[in-house]
Scaffold this active site. Sequence first.
Site, PDB file in Angstrom:
ATOM      1  N   GLY A 186       0.618  -1.337   0.009  1.00 38.08           N
ATOM      2  CA  GLY A 186       0.004  -0.013  -0.161  1.00 38.08           C
ATOM      3  C   GLY A 186       0.882   1.263   0.065  1.00 38.08           C
ATOM      4  O   GLY A 186       0.305   2.499   0.408  1.00 38.08           O
ATOM      5  N   SER A 187       1.920   1.153  -0.451  1.00 35.29           N
ATOM      6  CA  SER A 187       2.615   2.497  -0.294  1.00 35.29           C
ATOM      7  C   SER A 187       2.463   3.547  -1.386  1.00 35.29           C
ATOM      8  O   SER A 187       2.213   4.850  -1.127  1.00 35.29           O
ATOM      9  CB  SER A 187       4.329   2.201  -0.495  1.00 35.29           C
ATOM     10  OG  SER A 187       4.533   1.806  -1.803  1.00 35.29           O
ATOM     11  N   ARG A 208      -5.203  -8.346  -9.363  1.00 39.55           N
ATOM     12  CA  ARG A 208      -6.269  -8.856  -9.936  1.00 39.55           C
ATOM     13  C   ARG A 208      -6.487  -8.223 -11.165  1.00 39.55           C
ATOM     14  O   ARG A 208      -6.878  -7.150 -11.341  1.00 39.55           O
ATOM     15  CB  ARG A 208      -7.411  -9.040  -9.046  1.00 39.55           C
ATOM     16  CG  ARG A 208      -8.283 -10.163  -9.064  1.00 39.55           C
ATOM     17  CD  ARG A 208      -9.377 -10.107  -7.885  1.00 39.55           C
ATOM     18  NE  ARG A 208      -8.497 -10.861  -6.813  1.00 39.55           N
ATOM     19  CZ  ARG A 208      -8.707 -12.091  -6.742  1.00 39.55           C
ATOM     20  NH1 ARG A 208      -9.511 -13.044  -7.557  1.00 39.55           N
ATOM     21  NH2 ARG A 208      -8.096 -12.839  -5.922  1.00 39.55           N
ATOM     22  N   HIS A 210       2.209   1.104 -12.984  1.00 32.09           N
ATOM     23  CA  HIS A 210       2.740  -0.032 -13.491  1.00 32.09           C
ATOM     24  C   HIS A 210       4.425   0.002 -13.203  1.00 32.09           C
ATOM     25  O   HIS A 210       4.862   1.155 -13.843  1.00 32.09           O
ATOM     26  CB  HIS A 210       2.634  -0.351 -14.739  1.00 32.09           C
ATOM     27  CG  HIS A 210       3.163  -1.794 -15.198  1.00 32.09           C
ATOM     28  ND1 HIS A 210       2.787  -2.998 -14.773  1.00 32.09           N
ATOM     29  CD2 HIS A 210       4.226  -2.040 -16.023  1.00 32.09           C
ATOM     30  CE1 HIS A 210       3.519  -3.988 -15.410  1.00 32.09           C
ATOM     31  NE2 HIS A 210       4.573  -3.533 -16.085  1.00 32.09           N
TER      32      HIS A 210
HETATM   33  C1  GRF Z   1       4.053  -1.361  -7.131  1.00 35.20           C
HETATM   34  O1  GRF Z   1       5.345  -1.598  -7.407  1.00 35.20           O
HETATM   35  C2  GRF Z   1       3.342  -1.159  -8.277  1.00 35.20           C
HETATM   36  O2  GRF Z   1       3.573  -0.698  -9.533  1.00 35.20           O
HETATM   37  C3  GRF Z   1       2.833  -2.651  -8.777  1.00 35.20           C
HETATM   38  O3  GRF Z   1       2.910  -3.218  -7.220  1.00 35.20           O
HETATM   39  C4  GRF Z   1       3.622  -2.683  -6.380  1.00 35.20           C
HETATM   40  C5  GRF Z   1       2.713  -2.252  -5.222  1.00 35.20           C
HETATM   41  O4  GRF Z   1       3.358  -1.563  -4.410  1.00 35.20           O
HETATM   42  N1  GRF Z   1       1.640  -2.622  -9.317  1.00 35.20           N
HETATM   43  P1  GRF Z   1       2.329  -0.759  -3.036  1.00 35.20           P
HETATM   44  O5  GRF Z   1       1.563  -1.751  -2.745  1.00 35.20           O
HETATM   45  O6  GRF Z   1       1.838   0.536  -3.511  1.00 35.20           O
HETATM   46  O7  GRF Z   1       3.584  -0.372  -2.138  1.00 35.20           O
END
Ligand code: GRF
Length: 202
Positions: A13-14, A92, A110
């Site tokens: 969730g960052s 998902r 992404h």
């Molecule tokens: C991020 O690298 C995002 O680009 C990818 O999954 C990761 C999720 O990281 N789709 P976070 O949960 O937002 O920390």
Amino acid sequence: MKKTVSFLVSGRGSNFNAVANAIIEGDIPATVGIVISDKQGVKALDIARQLSIPAFFVNPREYPARQDHEKAIIELLRKYETDLVVTAGYMRLLTPYFVNAFKNRIINIHPALLPSFPGTHAQKQALEYGVKISGCTTHFIDEGTDSGPIIMQKAVPVYDDDTQDTLSARILKEEHQILIESVKLFCLDKLIVKERKVFVVR
Ligand code: GRF
């Protein structure tokens, strides 16, 4: 009228945290809606609760078909009057049913320069391929996998001694920035989608 931004998450969730903080601090003119996770007990849900954001675990196993799971999510998003859905580490794929319910109103982040390295493990794919530059992309979600109209991209160098962890950390920093900026532009009504191109109104 301020737009309401809700989040779909599956883990750490960052990205959600970065955007939610930007909204709370007034850097993005919007209201935080809700956070929905398809996984129980993840850090993103803890962060949401700490920030007093309504947080829900919608268990995919409780629904016979993918579309039924999505229907339950859509109902919650609508109940909280969501204008924009941000998929921030949501693991998902969305079916056309969901995509059409929020047409050009779902932004994904992404960790690669699309159309290179779509799907999962983008940083690993980039390292294995041997590219010298990678980065991140924000885009609207369409029916394909990471194939929707691109909003913003940011490049970062790939070094010879990079590991998945070091490259991911370098990219993640930029993810937070372009996701905040993309959500902000959307909330300011500055993004126009024409076929597969996104134009920023100046
Ligand atoms: C991020 O690298 C995002 O680009 C990818 O999954 C990761 C999720 O990281 N789709 P976070 O949960 O937002 O920390």
